[in-house]
Design an enzyme around this catalytic site. Structure first.
Site, short mmCIF file in Angstrom:
data_model
loop_
_atom_site.label_atom_id
_atom_site.label_comp_id
_atom_site.label_asym_id
_atom_site.label_seq_id
_atom_site.Cartn_x
_atom_site.Cartn_y
_atom_site.Cartn_z
CD1 TRP A 1 -3.29 1.54 0.85
CD2 TRP A 1 -1.41 2.42 1.98
NE1 TRP A 1 -3.40 2.58 1.25
CE2 TRP A 1 -2.49 3.20 2.08
CE3 TRP A 1 -0.03 2.83 2.64
CZ2 TRP A 1 -2.53 4.61 2.46
CZ3 TRP A 1 -0.25 4.10 3.50
CH2 TRP A 1 -1.30 4.92 3.14
CG HIS A 2 3.59 2.14 3.16
ND1 HIS A 2 2.64 1.33 3.71
CD2 HIS A 2 3.41 3.46 4.09
CE1 HIS A 2 2.42 1.81 5.19
NE2 HIS A 2 2.88 2.78 5.25
N GLY A 3 3.85 1.92 -1.49
CA GLY A 3 4.28 2.20 -2.74
C GLY A 3 4.80 1.04 -3.70
#
Length: 526
Positions: free
Chosen positions: A377-379
């Site tokens: 989700w963060h990248g």
């Protein structure tokens, strides 16, 4: 539009009188919030304003269907009108990509015109499932395209190149819209909560638009639930002296953490991570510690500023950080760090996967998958995947060792408890440091070089330890008071003379220690 810039202060100074003048006219006040939020977002990239408006229209229209209700012609008409007006307003001839986004909006409108009559002919159970599936595919599809297309396409190209096949045409220059992960998860939670019976579908598209696009938390959270934030748009908000005072205090402290602490220690992290193989051990340790506190002050600073702005407007956002670096275990860390995301992953991913209901093996699998997806989700990077896997792994190890259960039954007071807790905090902080190394490094090769350099590259005193300590000292003092008083917002409780000097200290630090050019918040990239 960055919170710490003159442009934002002008924007907010214009907004507040209009907002205050409509306190007795709820729908107009909600409309002002919605339009102001769209202006706030359009400053980043006008093209992506249509993305938020489109996503808002879809979630609003699908809400009744997810509840098993028929979607009325009125709701369809309002959603389509909202969609078309919004997309037309964000259309600028000659701006790259504008025609593509407009065409996508029109195509979506046609798809909704086909889907709604079909859904209304189904029984309530099938209508609910189809509407939720439509919403999930649409939202996750948007997120996958904008955030992960380049990552998976590049990975495919690399694999093909290993096999001697050229696939360069697969890649596209997809630009990541600011905040897409946050508002996508917020809308998904709204639809899922309707399915679970926790909230009712909203029938006022202006109110719903204000909820989805509410500018203080639009681009970096917290990820609010409809049951908390949307319901606050049901009644007129009032501006109070207490709300303005405590909101200003939160905003000031958040701005100090971002501008004075995070932005001033960022160069120390950048220096170390630029070429870890060439840096000394001291520089690497300083750089890793600098990033550890940079990302905390940057992100928690944004959350405090967002909460302060909302409170000044008579709204309340959830607490997103609660002094996470004093955590004793991984589970406690995730109860204190980015609380809106960790609770979202728990409620909408971990529990639906089975939670701890499938025995130890099932529980460990669910924990690991949840954290793995939390990392992604963060990248779109293998380092983020590794970061998620690492945190999933230590959660499993601590659960295997039953550390949390042991702490629940252990004494909470006394010298022995203090030594025990301090040891656990130091261990957890060391694990967190390694996690941030995975998070910040440009590649897994840099992770290896950096980790090796921490213990083999010479002088430990070579880094700018004094500079790092000077900027972190105010943070440590305030957080010691927060822990001591068991109150994250202790400022109103201290004597007036002390409070005045603390506020003046923050103001003068912002005036004299702020870097010349403002920098974006780290989590704008996520």
């Amino acid at each position: 539009m960055l919170f710490q810039t003159p442009l934002f202060f002008i924007f907010f100074a214009i907004l507040m009188p209009l907002y205050a003048a409509t306190m007795q006219r709820l729908r107009l006040q909600n409309a002002i919030v919605m339009v102001a939020s769209y202006i706030f977002y359009a400053v980043w990239d006008l093209r992506f304003l249509s993305l938020i408006i489109t996503a808002t229209s879809v979630a609003f229209l699908l809400g009744p269907g997810v509840a098993g209700q028929e979607i009325s012609r009125r709701q369809l008409r309002h959603a389509l009108l909202f969609l078309l007006v919004g997309c037309a307003a964000s259309f600028v001839p000659g701006l790259p990509g504008t025609l593509f986004y407009l065409a996508c909006c029109l195509g979506l409108g046609v798809a909704l015109l086909v889907f709604v009559p079909w859904a209304n002919r189904q029984d309530s159970t099938r209508r609910a499932k189809a509407s939720l599936a439509f919403g999930a595919v649409f939202n996750l599809g948007l997120l996958a395209f904008f955030k992960y297309f380049n990552f998976f396409a590049d990975s495919l190209v690399d694999l093909a190149n290993l096999a001697g096949v050229e696939l360069g045409y697969v890649t596209l220059k997809v630009v990541l819209p600011v905040g897409i992960s946050f508002f996508t998860f917020q809308k998904l939670a709204y639809l899922i909560d309707i399915k679970r019976g926790r909230v009712q579908p909203e029938d006022d598209i202006i109110k719903f638009g204000a909820f989805v696009a509410y500018f203080p938390q639009l681009v970096a959270g917290p990820i609010e639930r409809a049951g908390h934030l949307l319901r606050q748009f049901d009644t007129p908000r009032t501006i109070t002296r207490q709300g303005l005072a405590t909101g200003a205090g939160l905003f000031l402290w958040g701005m100090f953490k971002k501008v004075v602490i995070a932005d001033n220690i960022a160069p120390l992290a950048n220096l170390a991570f630029a070429d870890p193989s060439a840096a000394s051990a001291g520089v690497l340790w300083v750089g890793l510690l600098a990033f550890t506190f940079q990302i905390y002050c940057d992100f928690s600073g944004y959350s405090d500023m967002a909460r302060g702005l909302a409170r000044a407007m008579g709204l309340e956002l959830m607490v997103n950080f609660n002094i996470p670096y004093v955590s004793r275990t991984p589970s406690e860390f995730w109860e204190r760090w980015h609380i809106s995301l960790s609770s979202w992953l728990r409620d909408y991913l971990y529990i639906p996967l089975g939670g701890n209901r499938g025995g130890p093996i099932g529980t460990y699998r669910n924990l690991f998958l949840t954290m793995l997806l939390g990392g992604l989700w963060h990248g779109a990077s293998w380092t983020f995947v590794a970061w998620g896997a690492f945190h999933g792994g230590i959660l499993i190890l601590y659960r295997l060792a039953a550390v949390d259960k042991w702490l629940d039954g252990a004494p909470r007071e006394g010298a022995g408890a203090m030594v025990r807790d301090l040891g656990l905090i130091v261990l957890m902080f060391a694990l967190t440091l390694f996690g941030w190394l995975l998070f910040r490094a440009a590649s897994m090769a840099d992770v290896v070089d950096y980790a090796a350099g921490l213990f083999s590259h010479g002088d430990l005193l070579a880094g700018a330890w004094g500079q790092l300590a000077a900027f972190l000292l105010p943070l440590f003092l305030v957080q010691w008071l927060q822990l001591r008083l068991r109150d994250l917002e202790f400022l109103p409780r201290v004597p007036g003379f002390v409070r005045l000097n603390m506020v003046l200290g923050l103001v003068f630090a912002l005036l004299f220690l702020a870097p010349a050019a403002p920098s974006a918040f780290i989590y704008f990239d996520f």
